[in-house]
Write a protein that holds these residues in place. Structure first.
Motif, PDB file in Angstrom:
ATOM      1  N   LYS A 118       0.833  -1.198   0.000  1.00  0.00           N
ATOM      2  CA  LYS A 118       0.000   0.000   0.000  1.00  0.00           C
ATOM      3  C   LYS A 118       0.869   1.250   0.000  1.00  0.00           C
ATOM      4  CE  LYS A 118      -3.936   1.994   2.508  1.00  0.00           C
ATOM      5  NZ  LYS A 118      -4.846   1.791   3.669  1.00  0.00           N
ATOM      6  N   PRO A 119       0.694   2.155  -0.966  1.00  0.00           N
ATOM      7  CA  PRO A 119       1.538   3.358  -1.046  1.00  0.00           C
ATOM      8  C   PRO A 119       1.355   4.269   0.167  1.00  0.00           C
ATOM      9  CG  PRO A 119       0.313   3.009  -3.096  1.00  0.00           C
ATOM     10  CD  PRO A 119      -0.272   2.083  -2.084  1.00  0.00           C
ATOM     11  N   GLY A 120       2.451   4.943   0.537  1.00  0.00           N
ATOM     12  CA  GLY A 120       2.395   5.965   1.573  1.00  0.00           C
ATOM     13  C   GLY A 120       2.444   5.465   3.000  1.00  0.00           C
ATOM     14  N   MET A 121       2.636   4.169   3.218  1.00  0.00           N
ATOM     15  CA  MET A 121       2.664   3.621   4.573  1.00  0.00           C
ATOM     16  C   MET A 121       4.100   3.516   5.079  1.00  0.00           C
ATOM     17  SD  MET A 121      -0.510   3.387   5.046  1.00  0.00           S
ATOM     18  CE  MET A 121      -0.552   2.573   6.651  1.00  0.00           C
ATOM     19  N   ASP A 122       4.274   3.671   6.385  1.00  0.00           N
ATOM     20  CA  ASP A 122       5.602   3.628   6.994  1.00  0.00           C
ATOM     21  C   ASP A 122       5.499   2.877   8.318  1.00  0.00           C
ATOM     22  OD1 ASP A 122       8.151   3.997   7.924  1.00  0.00           O
ATOM     23  OD2 ASP A 122       8.000   6.174   8.152  1.00  0.00           O
ATOM     24  N   GLU A 123       6.259   1.799   8.455  1.00  0.00           N
ATOM     25  CA  GLU A 123       6.204   1.015   9.693  1.00  0.00           C
ATOM     26  C   GLU A 123       7.139   1.568  10.768  1.00  0.00           C
ATOM     27  OE1 GLU A 123       8.040  -2.856   9.955  1.00  0.00           O
ATOM     28  OE2 GLU A 123       8.945  -2.596   7.977  1.00  0.00           O
ATOM     29  N   HIS A 124       7.888   2.627  10.460  1.00  0.00           N
ATOM     30  CA  HIS A 124       8.804   3.257  11.423  1.00  0.00           C
ATOM     31  C   HIS A 124       9.869   2.276  11.918  1.00  0.00           C
ATOM     32  CE1 HIS A 124       6.050   6.654  11.424  1.00  0.00           C
ATOM     33  NE2 HIS A 124       5.060   5.844  11.756  1.00  0.00           N
ATOM     34  N   GLY A 125      10.399   1.474  11.002  1.00  0.00           N
ATOM     35  CA  GLY A 125      11.439   0.521  11.369  1.00  0.00           C
ATOM     36  C   GLY A 125      12.821   1.142  11.282  1.00  0.00           C
ATOM     37  N   TYR A 126      13.809   0.396  11.719  1.00  0.00           N
ATOM     38  CA  TYR A 126      15.199   0.866  11.672  1.00  0.00           C
ATOM     39  C   TYR A 126      15.761   0.743  10.257  1.00  0.00           C
ATOM     40  CZ  TYR A 126      15.172   0.572  16.789  1.00  0.00           C
ATOM     41  OH  TYR A 126      14.885   0.727  18.123  1.00  0.00           O
ATOM     42  N   THR A 127      16.583   1.699   9.884  1.00  0.00           N
ATOM     43  CA  THR A 127      17.220   1.660   8.568  1.00  0.00           C
ATOM     44  C   THR A 127      18.405   0.686   8.538  1.00  0.00           C
ATOM     45  OG1 THR A 127      18.609   3.562   9.150  1.00  0.00           O
ATOM     46  CG2 THR A 127      16.526   4.016   8.015  1.00  0.00           C
ATOM     47  N   ARG A 128      18.797   0.195   9.719  1.00  0.00           N
ATOM     48  CA  ARG A 128      19.861  -0.797   9.811  1.00  0.00           C
ATOM     49  C   ARG A 128      19.354  -2.008  10.587  1.00  0.00           C
ATOM     50  NH1 ARG A 128      23.885   0.098   6.371  1.00  0.00           N
ATOM     51  NH2 ARG A 128      25.175  -1.274   7.662  1.00  0.00           N
ATOM     52  N   THR A 129      19.822  -3.196  10.187  1.00  0.00           N
ATOM     53  CA  THR A 129      19.495  -4.428  10.892  1.00  0.00           C
ATOM     54  C   THR A 129      20.660  -4.804  11.796  1.00  0.00           C
ATOM     55  OG1 THR A 129      18.113  -5.256   9.092  1.00  0.00           O
ATOM     56  CG2 THR A 129      18.976  -6.884  10.648  1.00  0.00           C
ATOM     57  N   PRO A 130      20.486  -4.761  13.122  1.00  0.00           N
ATOM     58  CA  PRO A 130      21.579  -5.105  14.050  1.00  0.00           C
ATOM     59  C   PRO A 130      21.841  -6.603  14.050  1.00  0.00           C
ATOM     60  CG  PRO A 130      19.582  -4.624  15.259  1.00  0.00           C
ATOM     61  CD  PRO A 130      19.271  -4.336  13.825  1.00  0.00           C
ATOM     62  N   LEU A 131      23.062  -6.994  13.771  1.00  0.00           N
ATOM     63  CA  LEU A 131      23.343  -8.409  13.532  1.00  0.00           C
ATOM     64  C   LEU A 131      23.353  -9.262  14.796  1.00  0.00           C
ATOM     65  CD1 LEU A 131      25.973  -8.410  10.644  1.00  0.00           C
ATOM     66  CD2 LEU A 131      23.485  -8.277  10.578  1.00  0.00           C
ATOM     67  N   LYS A 132      23.786  -8.698  15.927  1.00  0.00           N
ATOM     68  CA  LYS A 132      23.755  -9.487  17.158  1.00  0.00           C
ATOM     69  C   LYS A 132      22.316  -9.824  17.546  1.00  0.00           C
ATOM     70  CE  LYS A 132      28.124  -7.893  19.166  1.00  0.00           C
ATOM     71  NZ  LYS A 132      28.768  -7.145  20.283  1.00  0.00           N
ATOM     72  N   ALA A 133      21.451  -8.847  17.402  1.00  0.00           N
ATOM     73  CA  ALA A 133      20.041  -9.090  17.721  1.00  0.00           C
ATOM     74  C   ALA A 133      19.426 -10.076  16.727  1.00  0.00           C
ATOM     75  CB  ALA A 133      19.269  -7.772  17.709  1.00  0.00           C
ATOM     76  N   ALA A 134      19.762  -9.912  15.454  1.00  0.00           N
ATOM     77  CA  ALA A 134      19.234 -10.815  14.431  1.00  0.00           C
ATOM     78  C   ALA A 134      19.685 -12.250  14.692  1.00  0.00           C
ATOM     79  CB  ALA A 134      19.684 -10.358  13.047  1.00  0.00           C
ATOM     80  N   HIS A 135      20.942 -12.407  15.081  1.00  0.00           N
ATOM     81  CA  HIS A 135      21.446 -13.755  15.351  1.00  0.00           C
ATOM     82  C   HIS A 135      20.764 -14.354  16.569  1.00  0.00           C
ATOM     83  CE1 HIS A 135      24.475 -16.645  17.082  1.00  0.00           C
ATOM     84  NE2 HIS A 135      24.200 -17.156  15.901  1.00  0.00           N
ATOM     85  N   SER A 136      20.500 -13.531  17.592  1.00  0.00           N
ATOM     86  CA  SER A 136      19.806 -14.028  18.770  1.00  0.00           C
ATOM     87  C   SER A 136      18.425 -14.557  18.397  1.00  0.00           C
ATOM     88  CB  SER A 136      19.661 -12.908  19.804  1.00  0.00           C
ATOM     89  OG  SER A 136      18.885 -13.337  20.900  1.00  0.00           O
ATOM     90  N   MET A 137      17.737 -13.825  17.537  1.00  0.00           N
ATOM     91  CA  MET A 137      16.409 -14.251  17.093  1.00  0.00           C
ATOM     92  C   MET A 137      16.485 -15.566  16.332  1.00  0.00           C
ATOM     93  SD  MET A 137      13.814 -12.349  14.419  1.00  0.00           S
ATOM     94  CE  MET A 137      15.007 -12.486  13.059  1.00  0.00           C
ATOM     95  N   MET A 138      17.334 -15.619  15.332  1.00  0.00           N
ATOM     96  CA  MET A 138      17.383 -16.792  14.472  1.00  0.00           C
ATOM     97  C   MET A 138      17.936 -18.024  15.183  1.00  0.00           C
ATOM     98  SD  MET A 138      18.515 -15.076  10.841  1.00  0.00           S
ATOM     99  CE  MET A 138      17.462 -13.846  10.068  1.00  0.00           C
ATOM    100  N   SER A 139      18.853 -17.821  16.117  1.00  0.00           N
ATOM    101  CA  SER A 139      19.411 -18.973  16.832  1.00  0.00           C
ATOM    102  C   SER A 139      18.394 -19.568  17.809  1.00  0.00           C
ATOM    103  CB  SER A 139      20.675 -18.566  17.583  1.00  0.00           C
ATOM    104  OG  SER A 139      20.390 -17.584  18.563  1.00  0.00           O
ATOM    105  N   THR A 140      17.354 -18.791  18.162  1.00  0.00           N
ATOM    106  CA  THR A 140      16.313 -19.286  19.074  1.00  0.00           C
ATOM    107  C   THR A 140      15.200 -19.984  18.316  1.00  0.00           C
ATOM    108  OG1 THR A 140      16.805 -17.361  20.469  1.00  0.00           O
ATOM    109  CG2 THR A 140      14.848 -18.638  21.034  1.00  0.00           C
TER     110      THR A 140
END
Length: 218
Positions: A118-140
């Motif tokens: 849908k045009p014009g929508m913004d989820e207000h997410g981070y422009t960078r993906t933090p890798l330590k946090a990402a690894h914690s998620m995926m390893s769980t």
């Protein structure tokens, strides 16, 4: 998540939309948190709702889907129902295999945000993906998948036909492994990953209401 929560609250339901540690601030702060921190906040909010309400249905989008599944597996007697929107518990991407090493070398990668049709929508997410946090998620995720047979609550799963963030393997695994006898899967034909802000949002909200009414009963 807020529009979804507001829709339910407007109908008189008690609703909590917790801000998980490291979220809504900076990606650097998120990189200093891990799955255990996020789950603890989910459980804290759940316990408060359980103290204030007759029955509690949990819902989650993406990583939040994995968190509420973990909760439903750990506390099957307390969870009256589970609603999932493009939940993440698995990936077939091979590049994530390098995360255990990369997280010590590179702090972040470009963010994966606003996967919204849908045009014009913004989820207000981070422009960078933090890798330590990402690894914690995926390893769980492996533990979450192993615990899925302990999920017995009625389950409503919304999955986008075209999702550029979470691949279909997560949905297939969840549906095939939970012990819930009441499972409904709905395919969203006009939304990408962040479906709660996309064209199919109204359908998600309305069918969530119908689900809550049905599983909680009079």
């Amino acid at each position: 998540m807020v529009p979804w929560g507001r829709h339910l609250a407007a109908l008189g339901y008690g609703v909590a939309v917790p801000r998980l540690p490291g979220h809504g601030t900076t990606w650097q702060e998120l990189n200093r948190t891990e799955w255990a921190d996020w789950y603890a906040e989910v459980e804290r909010s759940f316990d408060k709702l359980l103290a204030d309400c007759d029955q509690v249905v949990v819902g989650g989008l993406s990583m939040g889907g994995g968190l509420v599944l973990a909760l439903a597996a750990a506390r099957p007697r307390d969870v009256a129902g589970v609603v999932l929107v493009n939940p993440a518990v698995n990936t077939v991407r091979k590049d994530v295999l390098a995360l255990p090493v990369l997280k010590h070398v590179v702090a972040s990668f470009p963010g994966i945000i606003n996967d919204i049709k849908k045009p014009g929508m913004d989820e207000h997410g981070y422009t960078r993906t933090p890798l330590k946090a990402a690894h914690s998620m995926m390893s769980t995720w492996r533990r979450v998948r192993e615990e899925l047979p302990k999920v017995t609550a009625p389950l409503l799963l919304f999955r986008s036909a075209e999702d550029h963030v979470v691949d279909p393997s997560s949905g297939r695994i969840i549906v095939s492994r939970v012990s819930s006898r009441d499972v409904t899967e709905r395919i969203l034909e006009n939304s990408y990953h962040v479906a709660t802000l996309d064209h199919d949002a109204d359908m998600i909200f309305e069918e969530s209401v119908q689900f809550v009414r049905r599983v909680t009963g009079p």
